[in-house]
Structures are given as C-alpha cells and as structure tokens.
Design an enzyme around this catalytic site. Structure first.
Site, PDB file in Angstrom:
ATOM      1  N   LYS A  20       0.832  -1.223   0.000  1.00  0.00           N
ATOM      2  CA  LYS A  20       0.000   0.000   0.000  1.00  0.00           C
ATOM      3  C   LYS A  20       0.853   1.254   0.000  1.00  0.00           C
ATOM      4  O   LYS A  20       2.023   1.231   0.388  1.00  0.00           O
ATOM      5  CB  LYS A  20      -0.937   0.017   1.202  1.00  0.00           C
ATOM      6  CG  LYS A  20      -0.265  -0.154   2.582  1.00  0.00           C
ATOM      7  CD  LYS A  20       0.247   1.121   3.234  1.00  0.00           C
ATOM      8  CE  LYS A  20       1.052   0.870   4.492  1.00  0.00           C
ATOM      9  NZ  LYS A  20       1.800   1.996   5.010  1.00  0.00           N
ATOM     10  N   ASP A 154      -1.921  -2.523   9.800  1.00  0.00           N
ATOM     11  CA  ASP A 154      -2.011  -2.481   8.337  1.00  0.00           C
ATOM     12  C   ASP A 154      -2.499  -3.791   7.715  1.00  0.00           C
ATOM     13  O   ASP A 154      -2.704  -3.864   6.506  1.00  0.00           O
ATOM     14  CB  ASP A 154      -0.636  -2.154   7.730  1.00  0.00           C
ATOM     15  CG  ASP A 154      -0.246  -0.697   7.953  1.00  0.00           C
ATOM     16  OD1 ASP A 154      -1.146   0.110   8.237  1.00  0.00           O
ATOM     17  OD2 ASP A 154       0.948  -0.387   7.831  1.00  0.00           O
TER      18      ASP A 154
HETATM   19  P1  ATP Z   1       4.602  -0.973   8.028  1.00  0.00           P
HETATM   20  O1  ATP Z   1       4.516   0.170   7.067  1.00  0.00           O
HETATM   21  O2  ATP Z   1       3.370  -1.817   8.127  1.00  0.00           O
HETATM   22  O3  ATP Z   1       5.196  -0.639   9.361  1.00  0.00           O
HETATM   23  P2  ATP Z   1       6.900  -1.845   6.603  1.00  0.00           P
HETATM   24  O4  ATP Z   1       6.499  -2.123   5.195  1.00  0.00           O
HETATM   25  O5  ATP Z   1       7.599  -0.558   6.868  1.00  0.00           O
HETATM   26  O6  ATP Z   1       5.622  -2.008   7.465  1.00  0.00           O
HETATM   27  P3  ATP Z   1       7.756  -4.562   6.893  1.00  0.00           P
HETATM   28  O7  ATP Z   1       8.487  -4.903   5.647  1.00  0.00           O
HETATM   29  O8  ATP Z   1       6.358  -5.027   7.003  1.00  0.00           O
HETATM   30  O9  ATP Z   1       7.828  -2.993   7.140  1.00  0.00           O
HETATM   31  O10 ATP Z   1       8.598  -5.141   8.121  1.00  0.00           O
HETATM   32  C1  ATP Z   1       9.180  -4.398   9.150  1.00  0.00           C
HETATM   33  C2  ATP Z   1      10.015  -5.352  10.027  1.00  0.00           C
HETATM   34  O11 ATP Z   1       9.200  -6.431  10.492  1.00  0.00           O
HETATM   35  C3  ATP Z   1      11.152  -6.024   9.276  1.00  0.00           C
HETATM   36  O12 ATP Z   1      12.323  -5.281   9.403  1.00  0.00           O
HETATM   37  C4  ATP Z   1      11.257  -7.407   9.911  1.00  0.00           C
HETATM   38  O13 ATP Z   1      12.214  -7.424  10.935  1.00  0.00           O
HETATM   39  C5  ATP Z   1       9.900  -7.666  10.541  1.00  0.00           C
HETATM   40  N1  ATP Z   1       9.056  -8.680   9.854  1.00  0.00           N
HETATM   41  C6  ATP Z   1       8.236  -9.553  10.450  1.00  0.00           C
HETATM   42  N2  ATP Z   1       7.583 -10.307   9.540  1.00  0.00           N
HETATM   43  C7  ATP Z   1       7.989  -9.913   8.332  1.00  0.00           C
HETATM   44  C8  ATP Z   1       7.675 -10.318   7.005  1.00  0.00           C
HETATM   45  N3  ATP Z   1       6.803 -11.307   6.738  1.00  0.00           N
HETATM   46  N4  ATP Z   1       8.266  -9.668   6.005  1.00  0.00           N
HETATM   47  C9  ATP Z   1       9.156  -8.670   6.262  1.00  0.00           C
HETATM   48  N5  ATP Z   1       9.510  -8.270   7.480  1.00  0.00           N
HETATM   49  C10 ATP Z   1       8.931  -8.866   8.526  1.00  0.00           C
END
Ligand code: ATP
Length: 320
Positions: A20, A154
C-alpha cells in the site's frame, strides 16, 4: 479435488496480497498507551507479496523465502521464526481452525522490507486467507478482518485492498468506491526505517516546536474526490504525510529523491507511510514508465505501479 485414502495428501494454496501507499496520513499526538491515532487514505498498489501455504504431515509452522523474490534477500533481516508476521497469522488461524495441520509458508517478497508499504502486513493477510482455505475454517471476511487487526494495524487493509479510509490505529477501515486508476513510481531504498522510530522522531520534533497535534477525526474529502476522478493534478495538491518530515530527519537523502522525481516529471512526491520508499505521482501509465526508466538510468531503484488493486486473493489451490 479428491484425496487418496490412507495417505497424507499435501495441498498448496497460493495467495497474493498487495502493498500500500498512504495517499494521506494524519498522525495524532502520542496516546497514553504509546500508540498514535491516525486518519489515512490507503491505496493498494500493483506490487504484490505471494504466500504459498502447503499442508505438512508434521505439525508446526515453517517458513522459507522464495528465490523468485525481487527484494534482495541478502541485504534484509526477515525473521523466519515466530516473529514473522506470516508465522503469527498461521498460528492464529491454527487456533481457530478445527482441522488444522502443519503448514509450510513459502513467501515471495516483492514489497520493500521496512519500506513503509506494509510488506509484512501483506504476508500476514495472504497467510490468513491461505490457511483459511487450506483448513476449511469457514470464517467470514469480517471474522478474518478481526483476526487481521489483532496482527497489526495495516493487515486488515491488505486483506481488503482497493482504496479505504483508515481511522483509529489505521485498522478501522471504510472502503471507498474508486474506479479510476492513478499511476505512481515507487523509489525504493536499500535500507529500512523502523516504523516506531519514525513515530518517536515525529513526537520529538513536535515537542521541540511546542506543537500540540490534534486528534485526527477524518480525511480531507478532496483526496477521495481526486482519486475517484483519477485527477492526478488535483491529487497532487492534497497529498499529505505527517510522518514525512520525521522520515527525512532520519534519512535526509529522501529529500533529494523527492526533488529528483519532481525534476524529471513527477507531478508530486510523498514518502510512503513511515518510509523510506518514496511514491511519485505521474500523469498516466506512459509517464510513470518513462519516469521509472529515467530514474533507473540515474541509478535509483524505481518501479511503475498503479492503484487501486484488489486485496488478498487466492491464485491457486492444488493437491500435490
Ligand atoms: P509498516 O509500514 O506496516 O510498518 P513496513 O512495510 O515498513 O511495514 P515490513 O516490511 O512489514 O515494514 O517489516 C518491518 C520489520 O518487520 C522487518 O524489518 C522485519 O524485521 C519484521 N518482519 C516480520 N515479519 C515480516 C515479514 N513477513 N516480512 C518482512 N519483514 C517482517
């Protein structure tokens, strides 16, 4: 579909779920419980995570990352144990399903990790749907959305997809009818930003300025009007992300990325959620492809996408 009697037959359900962009994100003050209320317009974009959930005879949940991932798996730190959001999603589903088995989850990562695009949340949403099908849980979409909210703010949106207004922690969703497409170029970074750290930085900036943020109550109706008409020019005037200055404080080069995007034809740019992914708005699909190509020539990692796209969907369901 028929299973052979007397023998364990593995089944694989493959689901894709979108990342998103927050087209708008208003962040309220720090609450006594440590969270922040938000008002946000979520847009699901055409960059998908995939989860293939395969039933296993051995109980338990295991995870692997697919070599088809476009994310550079060597440069990111993704837990493969109970800390992975997909693992948590499978565990919740196993709790509520009468006929759960062991399960192996193979995740194809395409959404930048810790990029502010909800990649882990998309994995969790895809896993909920895959395990629901795998174990014939018979849960309604509302029940799945309820479990999704327990996993993270999210996750419900990745299940729902499309365009939605999110209030509360972002999990109280009202879907918006948007048929027109808008076109974006995502500029991804080779590092992540921690979402809690970005929120803490915003709190500190506000404190230093003596600014008391208001509790967000809703979103600017102009944003939905612009999205509904697919009017990129009108949308460019109302894009807002309260977290952007905190993300830039932590990673000043984001300002350059936004500047380069705008200098090469983006109508506007915004940090996506807590960053560091930058979403650049383009006039149409041709402009988005051209801009992405130009930015790649300049050494940036850029990808043209569009939205809204549907939420988590089953792609295949096979006995093996
Ligand atoms: P959001 O915007 O929802 O906070 P994001 O996109 O910034 O999420 P993600 O890639 O969802 O961040 O992941 C953040 C952290 O969560 C990663 O650095 C990792 O340590 C942990 N994590 C847990 N599960 C997952 C997963 N399935 N994929 C990626 N990271 C994950």
């Amino acid at each position: 579909m028929t299973a052979r009697p007397g023998r364990f037959t593995a089944r694989t359900v493959r689901v894709k779920a979108p990342g998103k962009v927050n087209v708008s994100l208003d962040v309220g003050p720090l609450r006594p419980d440590g969270y922040h209320s938000v008002a946000s317009v979520y847009l699901a974009v055409s960059l998908y995570e995939e989860v293939a959930a395969t039933s296993t005879e051995t109980p338990g949940i295991t995870i692997s990352l697919s070599p088809d991932s476009t994310v550079d798996l060597d440069s990111v730190d993704i837990p493969l144990d109970g800390n992975n959001l997909a693992h948590k999603a499978a565990a919740i589903m196993a709790d509520v399903s009468e006929h759960s088995t062991g399960v192996h989850l193979e995740i194809t990562k395409r959404v930048p990790v810790a990029g502010g695009m909800g990649g882990g949340s998309a994995d969790a949403a895809a896993t909920l749907l895959a395990c629901d099908a795998l174990w014939n849980s018979g849960l309604s979409r509302e029940e799945l959305a309820h479990l999704a909210a327990e996993l993270g703010a999210d996750v419900p949106f990745s299940l729902l997809g499309g365009t939605a207004v999110g209030l509360g922690l972002g999990d109280k969703l009202s879907p918006a009818l948007v048929k027109a497409q808008t076109h974006w170029v995502l500029v991804t970074a080779d590092y992540g930003l921690s979402t809690p750290e970005v929120y803490r930085t915003l709190d500190r900036l506000r404190e230093a300025e003596g600014v008391e943020a208001d509790e967000p109550t809703g979103v600017d109706p102009e944003i939905l009007t612009a999205l509904r008409s697919g009017d990129a020019e009108a949308l460019s005037r109302v894009l807002v992300n309260d977290l952007q200055r905190a993300a830039i404080k932590l990673s000043p080069s984001l300002r350059d990325t936004l500047g380069i995007g705008e200098a090469h034809g983006a109508i506007a740019g915004i940090v996506s959620g807590s960053g560091p992914t930058v979403a650049l708005l383009a006039d149409d699909s041709v402009a988005a492809e051209g801009l992405a190509e130009e930015l790649r020539r300049r050494g940036l990692s850029a990808l043209a996408v569009h939205g809204p796209v549907p939420g988590a969907r089953i792609m295949s369901d096979t006995l093996i």
